[in-house]
Motif scaffolding. Structure first.
Motif, PDB file in Angstrom:
ATOM      1  N   GLY A 119      -7.015   7.241  11.386  1.00 33.86           N
ATOM      2  CA  GLY A 119      -6.691   7.467   9.989  1.00 33.86           C
ATOM      3  C   GLY A 119      -7.111   8.811   9.439  1.00 33.86           C
ATOM      4  O   GLY A 119      -7.011   9.053   8.244  1.00 33.86           O
ATOM      5  N   CYS A 120      -7.571   9.725  10.301  1.00 30.98           N
ATOM      6  CA  CYS A 120      -8.047  11.003   9.776  1.00 30.98           C
ATOM      7  C   CYS A 120      -6.911  11.994   9.592  1.00 30.98           C
ATOM      8  O   CYS A 120      -7.123  13.089   9.088  1.00 30.98           O
ATOM      9  CB  CYS A 120      -9.129  11.581  10.661  1.00 30.98           C
ATOM     10  SG  CYS A 120      -8.515  12.122  12.259  1.00 30.98           S
ATOM     11  N   ALA A 156      -3.353  13.563   3.452  1.00 30.99           N
ATOM     12  CA  ALA A 156      -3.703  13.283   4.839  1.00 30.99           C
ATOM     13  C   ALA A 156      -4.052  14.527   5.633  1.00 30.99           C
ATOM     14  O   ALA A 156      -4.741  14.442   6.641  1.00 30.99           O
ATOM     15  CB  ALA A 156      -2.556  12.535   5.521  1.00 30.99           C
ATOM     16  N   GLU A 194      -1.287  10.446  21.149  1.00 31.12           N
ATOM     17  CA  GLU A 194      -2.038   9.395  21.834  1.00 31.12           C
ATOM     18  C   GLU A 194      -1.295   8.821  23.033  1.00 31.12           C
ATOM     19  O   GLU A 194      -1.016   7.625  23.056  1.00 31.12           O
ATOM     20  CB  GLU A 194      -2.352   8.258  20.858  1.00 31.12           C
ATOM     21  CG  GLU A 194      -2.930   8.796  19.587  1.00 31.12           C
ATOM     22  CD  GLU A 194      -3.937   7.873  18.981  1.00 31.12           C
ATOM     23  OE1 GLU A 194      -4.609   7.178  19.744  1.00 31.12           O
ATOM     24  OE2 GLU A 194      -4.043   7.863  17.749  1.00 31.12           O
ATOM     25  N   LYS A 242       0.814  -1.195   0.000  1.00 33.42           N
ATOM     26  CA  LYS A 242       0.000   0.000   0.000  1.00 33.42           C
ATOM     27  C   LYS A 242       0.853   1.252   0.000  1.00 33.42           C
ATOM     28  O   LYS A 242       0.659   2.161  -0.791  1.00 33.42           O
ATOM     29  CB  LYS A 242      -0.919  -0.024   1.223  1.00 33.42           C
ATOM     30  CG  LYS A 242      -2.151   0.825   1.020  1.00 33.42           C
ATOM     31  CD  LYS A 242      -3.136   0.642   2.161  1.00 33.42           C
ATOM     32  CE  LYS A 242      -2.928   1.706   3.190  1.00 33.42           C
ATOM     33  NZ  LYS A 242      -3.198   1.331   4.547  1.00 33.42           N
TER      34      LYS A 242
HETATM   35  N1  LIG Z   1       4.143   7.444   4.612  1.00 36.47           N
HETATM   36  C1  LIG Z   1       2.867   7.384   4.252  1.00 36.47           C
HETATM   37  N2  LIG Z   1       2.543   7.105   2.975  1.00 36.47           N
HETATM   38  C2  LIG Z   1       1.250   7.057   2.589  1.00 36.47           C
HETATM   39  N3  LIG Z   1       0.220   7.240   3.389  1.00 36.47           N
HETATM   40  C3  LIG Z   1       0.463   7.520   4.684  1.00 36.47           C
HETATM   41  C4  LIG Z   1       1.798   7.591   5.179  1.00 36.47           C
HETATM   42  N4  LIG Z   1       1.738   7.877   6.500  1.00 36.47           N
HETATM   43  C5  LIG Z   1       0.416   7.969   6.796  1.00 36.47           C
HETATM   44  N5  LIG Z   1      -0.335   7.756   5.716  1.00 36.47           N
HETATM   45  C6  LIG Z   1      -1.797   7.785   5.644  1.00 36.47           C
HETATM   46  O1  LIG Z   1      -2.267   8.974   6.211  1.00 36.47           O
HETATM   47  C7  LIG Z   1      -3.492   8.731   6.897  1.00 36.47           C
HETATM   48  C8  LIG Z   1      -3.488   9.413   8.207  1.00 36.47           C
HETATM   49  O2  LIG Z   1      -2.658   8.716   9.097  1.00 36.47           O
HETATM   50  P1  LIG Z   1      -2.444   9.161  10.607  1.00 36.47           P
HETATM   51  O3  LIG Z   1      -1.384   8.290  11.157  1.00 36.47           O
HETATM   52  O4  LIG Z   1      -2.245  10.613  10.688  1.00 36.47           O
HETATM   53  O5  LIG Z   1      -3.825   8.786  11.253  1.00 36.47           O
HETATM   54  P2  LIG Z   1      -4.270   9.085  12.724  1.00 36.47           P
HETATM   55  O6  LIG Z   1      -5.363  10.068  12.641  1.00 36.47           O
HETATM   56  O7  LIG Z   1      -3.095   9.426  13.555  1.00 36.47           O
HETATM   57  O8  LIG Z   1      -4.883   7.715  13.127  1.00 36.47           O
HETATM   58  P3  LIG Z   1      -4.650   6.879  14.468  1.00 36.47           P
HETATM   59  O9  LIG Z   1      -5.707   7.373  15.390  1.00 36.47           O
HETATM   60  O10 LIG Z   1      -4.922   5.483  14.034  1.00 36.47           O
HETATM   61  O11 LIG Z   1      -3.266   7.114  14.931  1.00 36.47           O
HETATM   62  C9  LIG Z   1      -3.668   7.241   6.981  1.00 36.47           C
HETATM   63  O12 LIG Z   1      -4.735   6.878   6.154  1.00 36.47           O
HETATM   64  C10 LIG Z   1      -2.389   6.648   6.452  1.00 36.47           C
HETATM   65  O13 LIG Z   1      -2.674   5.563   5.615  1.00 36.47           O
END
Ligand SMILES: Nc1ncnc2c1ncn2[C@@H]1O[C@H](COP(=O)(O)OP(=O)(O)OP(=O)(O)O)[C@@H](O)[C@H]1O
Ligand SMILES: [Mg+2]
Lengths: 277, 313, 312
Positions: C43-44, C22, C178, A273
């Motif tokens: 994932g937001c 993102a 977190e 992915k």
């Molecule tokens: N290096 C990367 N390459 C591609 N997509 C990425 C990368 N890093 C993060 N993402 C995408 O960015 C999105 C946001 O990720 P993020 O880690 O900020 O989520 P989050 O809000 O912190 O979620 P969680 O509560 O699970 O920690 C995710 O869908 C992830 O797949």
């Protein structure tokens, strides 16, 4: 999937070279400027020239033509060794992983025993003892090539077995063989293909090494390793006898390595992915 | 931890036993009548009589059942008797021990060459991932793994001995003789080790604790050397262990090219001469060295891993 | 005074399957000493936002916009200058304590590094200070602990060690990703106390990324709600919790255990999806035709900033 492969530069360049090699092997009689076996002693050890682009060897045979025909030998060996070892390895890995227990233990110890020998040594001893001949070389190389498949496949089967769908299939009354072939095989096919791709290159390299040492395939067969083995005696006066066959071996092995590496990148779910690597 | 080592040792014994069975089987599955071959090597192929062959069959115990022969052979070997060379009639073990140092010397030199090239190259490639430098290093490494070492050896001879005259073409002696064989054997190894060093470095650089280190504002250099390298070394060592196997296999070829009087060359020569006793002993020795190295590497791994060594206390 | 001011921040990742965006048009200010909570479903883009500020994203990330820390725009800063900000200006309390400490380095050393780097301490002084910090953060036998390796510590101790690391450079902003994830209620309370303690000790502002509204309520002055890469609502903590304006925020509050755990039906759109209207459209109960195609800006409704055309 296929689109991913074509997008991967490594896999693509490997694939291109391999396609070319296959074409060369198939069209060898058309492409070769001379008969690879025809000895013209008066033309021995000619340096590369218009008529003989890669020169001639000590018997006056065209080096280019011998390299072209050598493609057939190399690909034949690479393919047959890989097919045999993949079949044996996958079969053993599947049975070991699936039935588990003492049987698995026993098969894995056998794998360990074969892995205890540095690959080339075992192939050398086996081919050496069996005596000259193409089938012996193939047998020897297959004998040292199957363990990797067995281990990987067994591991994959053990991992897959944990998953629910096998349980489900079992509870529906599916037989062991049915489960193995219908459910597990598709899941282990990609690591096997990656290994097989690299394995073909390794088999070609191994066969070349054996014939370089004078073991295995015998003259006058057109074979790259043999050409090197004889060419080295003329290292000083006719270095082209050494250079050209070596280049083609390297390019071939490189192409299969490229393909294998590229396929691994494409298949490995870890890289799937997100391209973080 | 000691229980683990003990278990590994047991496994090792089983594998070595399996190795002896395999070697023995190979020798006996080989085409040709062993007694006749021994007879030929002793008395020559001409005017060989059936009586002589039969006498040898009796004296060597070749008429007894295979299992008996195997145990006979095994017990002799355990007591240090590897049999006599079919060619020279000398004890095989003696010949091997004379040649062992040459092979070990070559192997260590090659290992050194490969590590000196591979570790810095792998570390640099990983720390500059996706840079031109990375691509160049990785391409050279892949080429390095694909170059047939028998060819590389010849090229090196062509360049450095024949053309430049810096090093002797072949032979055994001082450091000058060692350079080309060690380079030949080490180069292919360097390719693999570079790739594996890079991937284990990358693995480490993707860990959370490296992000922590970065969030402190540390320099990239300190992150690589103080934080990443130490953690990457554990997998790298394992890799080196595996690679030593390829190295042992490679000695056969390199020793043949450079007329290096080690076990690899002995093995090839004995195969030519169909000297079964020596072939058998050499193959066995290679396997045993190889398994031992793997065991040592595994144990080293235990000691290097702070998590596991702690549990020992 | 504004400590950190984010303007129109966009963070996108290049991947095989196209661009993953993102963070979308993020505007956010953090005042000196303020605690800002970021909440939103998994994932937001919460962590990505935090890492964008520190510029610690993998190579495939592209960040545009402006992140102003005091007088400097971090996005145009040199690597060298950025390193001084990391740890020294903005500290990070990472997400998972179990994997965020270097397993091959003593706890003490990991704390000392920052002291030596940002406070220009000598080795012995840093050593002593590291022990003091651990003691302050409630670790008994801190001297012994500083000589140990991470695997010898319990989870709570690791978190304390990481807390110590995050404040070694006396940062003015702490990003905590977190910190209470996967903890039971008792430990959670401890961590909240720990964060309060850190704030009291350093006077730093805190950007708290969390799933946990309870924790956010305890600590935050202001709460930012993210949805599918966007900020959809932002207001003072009590305001958001008592009188949420955005339908998503309302839904979020209703999905809390006390409120009967009614989840919002449906799934958030993929981050690589381009949507001209409201990103919450598919799941929204009060959607209208206009929401589908019209760009929805953040606007002030009853004192909250809300990204909804029909918020009340
Ligand atoms: N290096 C990367 N390459 C591609 N997509 C990425 C990368 N890093 C993060 N993402 C995408 O960015 C999105 C946001 O990720 P993020 O880690 O900020 O989520 P989050 O809000 O912190 O979620 P969680 O509560 O699970 O920690 C995710 O869908 C992830 O797949
Ligand atoms: Mg996160």
């Amino acid at each position: 999937m296929i689109r991913d492969i074509l997008k991967n530069k490594m896999a693509l360049s490997g694939l291109l070279i391999i396609t070319m090699l296959i074409l060369v092997a198939l069209l060898a009689p058309v492409l070769a400027p001379h008969d690879p076996y025809e000895q013209l002693l008066e033309k021995a050890l000619m340096a590369p020239c218009w008529d003989y682009p890669f020169g001639t060897d000590e018997y006056g045979r065209c080096v280019l033509s011998r390299i072209i025909f050598g493609t057939q030998t190399a690909l034949f060996i690479g393919l047959s060794v890989t097919v045999v070892s993949a079949f044996v390895g996958v079969g053993i890995g599947l049975t070991a992983g699936f039935y588990g227990g003492r049987f698995d233990e026993f098969l894995m110890r056998i794998v360990d025993v074969f892995l205890a020998f540095p690959g080339l040594i075992l192939a050398l001893v086996v081919a050496g003892l069996l005596g000259p001949g193409l089938p012996n070389v193939i047998f020897a190389l297959a004998l040292v090539g199957w363990m990797g498949y067995a281990r990987v496949v067994r591991g994959a089967v053990l991992a897959e077995k944990e998953k629910e769908f096998v349980e489900t299939a079992r509870s529906l009354g599916a037989s062991d063989g049915y489960i193995i072939f219908l459910h597990l095989l598709p899941n282990i096919i990609s690591p096997v293909i990656v290994m097989a791709s690299i394995g073909i290159g390794q088999a070609i390299l191994g066969a070349a090494a054996l014939s370089f040492l004078g073991i295995g395939v015998q003259p006058p067969t057109a074979m790259w390793g043999l050409m090197l083995s004889y060419g080295k005696d003329y290292l000083q006066s006719a270095p082209y006898l050494t250079i050209f066959p070596g280049v083609i071996i390297m390019v071939t092995v490189l192409a299969f390595n490229f393909l294998g590496d590229g396929l691994r990148d494409v298949c490995d779910p870890r890289y799937g992915k997100v391209i973080e690597e | 931890m000691y229980r683990y080592i003990g278990k590994r040792l047991c496994l090792l014994l089983i594998v070595i036993l399996g190795v002896t069975v395999l070697t023995f089987t190979l020798m006996h599955a080989a085409p040709g009548d062993m007694a006749e071959m021994i007879a030929i090597s002793r008395y020559g192929a001409e005017n060989l009589t059936t009586a002589e062959v039969e006498a040898i069959r009796l004296s060597e115990g070749l008429d007894s059942p295979v299992m008996v022969q195997y145990f006979h052979w095994l017990t002799h070997m355990i007591s240090g008797d590897f049999g006599n060379s079919l060619i020279t009639g000398e004890p095989v073990l003696e010949e091997i021990l004379i040649r062992l140092p040459a092979t070990l010397k070559l192997s260590f030199a090659a290992l050194l060459v490969s590590l000196v090239i591979a570790i810095p190259a792998g570390v640099i490639a990983a720390s500059k991932q996706h840079s031109l430098m990375d691509y160049l290093t990785m391409s050279s490494a892949l080429i390095g793994t694909s170059v047939p070492n028998f060819w590389l050896g010849l090229l090196l001879i062509l360049l450095f001995s024949v053309t430049l005259g810096w090093f002797p073409v072949f032979g055994y002696g001082g450091l000058r003789y060692m350079v080309l064989p060690a380079l030949t054997l080490g180069a292919g190894l360097a390719g693999i080790t570079t790739r594996l060093t890079r991937s284990s470095m990358l693995e480490v650089l993707n860990q959370d604790y490296v992000t922590t280190a970065r969030s402190k504002g540390l320099s990239e250099r300190r992150i690589i050397f103080k934080h990443a390298l130490k953690n990457a070394f554990i997998p790298i060592i394992t890799v080196i262990g595996i690679q030593l196997g390829h190295l042992l296999g490679g000695t056969v070829i390199v020793e043949s090219i450079f007329a290096w009087p080690g076990i690899g060359k002995l093995l090839v020569d004995s195969i030519y001469a169909r000297d079964f006793a020596t072939v058998q002993a050499c193959a066995l020795l290679f396997a045993i060295i190889f398994v031992l190295i793997n065991l040592i590497v595994d144990v080293l791994y235990l000691f290097l891993n702070p998590k596991i060594s702690y549990q020992k206390e | 005074m504004t400590l950190l001011s984010i303007k129109n921040l966009n963070t996108a990742f290049k991947t095989r399957n196209g661009e993953v965006q993102a963070c979308r048009n993020i505007d956010l200010d953090i005042e000196v000493g303020q605690t800002v909570g970021i909440i939103g479903e998994t994932g937001c883009g919460k962590s990505v936002l935090g890492m964008s500020i520190l510029k610690l994203l993998p190579y495939n990330a592209r960040v545009t916009g402006e992140i102003r820390y005091l007088e400097q725009n971090l996005l145009t800063l040199s690597d060298q200058a950025m390193r001084e900000i990391r740890g020294g200006g903005i500290g990070l309390l990472p997400q998972s304590p179990s994997t965020s400490l270097n397993p091959a380095m003593k706890i003490g050393t990991q704390i000392e590094e920052g002291l030596v780097l940002h406070r220009k301490m000598g080795k012995p002084a840093a050593k002593q200070k590291a022990v003091d910090m651990l003691t302050f953060l409630g670790i008994k036998k801190a001297k012994k602990v500083s000589e140990q390796f991470p695997h010898q510590l319990s989870g709570g101790m690791k978190q304390r060690a990481l807390a110590a690391i995050s404040i070694t450079g006396e940062p003015r902003l702490l990003i905590a990703d977190e910190p209470t994830k996967g903890l039971d209620a008792i430990v959670k309370t401890q961590v909240v106390e720990l964060l309060k303690q850190l704030k009291a000790e350093t006077g730093a502002a805190l950007l708290l990324i969390t799933h946990d509204l309870k924790v956010a309520e305890c600590l935050c002055d202001k709460i930012v709600v993210m949805y599918s890469g966007e900020i959809i609502e932002m207001a003072a903590t009590q305001k958001i919790l008592k009188k949420p304006a955005h339908p998503y925020t309302k839904g979020l509050l209703q999905s809390l255990p006390e409120a009967g755990m009614t989840p919002i039906p449906g799934q958030s759109p993929s981050l690589s999806q381009v949507i001209s209207g409201c990103r919450f459209y598919d799941r929204c109960e009060i959607r209208q035709a206009a929401c589908r195609y019209q760009r929805v800006p953040l606007s002030v409704v009853n004192g909250s900033q809300v990204r909804c055309l029909y918020a009340d």
